[in-house]
Design an enzyme around this catalytic site. Structure first.
Site, short mmCIF file in Angstrom:
data_model
loop_
_atom_site.label_atom_id
_atom_site.label_comp_id
_atom_site.label_asym_id
_atom_site.label_seq_id
_atom_site.Cartn_x
_atom_site.Cartn_y
_atom_site.Cartn_z
N GLU A 80 -0.82 23.39 -46.12
CA GLU A 80 -0.93 23.88 -47.38
C GLU A 80 -0.08 25.02 -47.62
O GLU A 80 0.16 26.02 -47.18
CB GLU A 80 -2.49 24.38 -47.46
N ASP A 104 -5.15 23.92 -43.05
CA ASP A 104 -5.31 24.85 -43.85
C ASP A 104 -5.25 26.07 -43.28
O ASP A 104 -6.21 26.54 -42.77
CB ASP A 104 -6.77 24.51 -44.48
N ASP A 133 -12.82 24.39 -44.71
CA ASP A 133 -11.72 24.74 -44.09
C ASP A 133 -11.24 23.34 -43.24
O ASP A 133 -10.41 22.91 -43.34
CB ASP A 133 -11.39 25.67 -43.25
#
Length: 188
Positions: free
Chosen positions: A68, A7, A141
């Site tokens: 991501e 992430d 996260d």
């Protein structure tokens, strides 16, 4: 298949590893959050993220890195930092000869929770359940990085088969067009 999920972010970059155990089975391996100080120069922050990616790739030998996909936000500065962190992660993977898969936030949420508009709490709850963790990964996260890895475990093989089928169809179309062109040329 072992997946390193990331992430991306400059202040907090979630990084986690999950093993696919076949079907929809997934197993937790490791998770952490790479933090860089907001006041540090941008190159130093990007270097810290890249160094962490290199260490995790070397330590856990993933088969693929799932990142991501950067999406449009209202805060351009935040998008830029996320995109830059994403880029250094992709670079670290490429240096290691690893494929990189990008998944949108809604793909990840839909894979893990069944709803593309799930909130962070729902994602964290499902990650905790799916990986049979004693406690939710913190901060969000970390949970997001694991969710990315889970998403790829479930979506990656299908996406690979689709890409192979599309490549095969394109090759067959090229071959067919060449045969038609040769036949048309021979008919003259």
């Amino acid at each position: 298949m072992r997946v390193l999920g990331v992430d991306p972010g400059l202040t907090r970059c979630g990084i986690g590893v999950v093993d696919s155990t076949g079907g929809r089975g997934v197993e937790f391996v490791a998770v952490d959050v790479v933090r860089t100080p907001a006041h540090a120069p941008l190159p130093a922050r990007l270097l810290a993220v890249a160094d962490a990616a290199d260490r995790w790739i070397a330590a856990f030998s993933p088969d693929v890195v799932a990142v991501e996909r950067v999406f449009s936000q209202h805060n351009v500065r935040s998008v830029m930092g996320t995109a830059q962190a994403s880029g250094v992660i992709a670079l670290a993977a490429a240096r290691a000869g690893l494929p990189v898969a990008f998944h949108t936030p809604s793909e990840v949420k839909a894979s893990v929770t069944g709803a593309g508009r799930a909130d962070k709490a729902q994602v964290t709850t499902m990650v905790t359940r799916l990986l049979r963790l004693d406690a939710p990964p913190r901060p969000a996260d970390a949970a997001d990085a694991l969710a990315l890895a889970i998403c790829h475990c479930w979506r990656g093989p299908m996406q690979d088969r689709m890409a192979q089928a599309q490549a095969r169809a394109a090759e067959l179309a090229r071959h067919h067009k060449a045969r038609l062109a040769a036949a048309a040329k021979g008919a003259r």
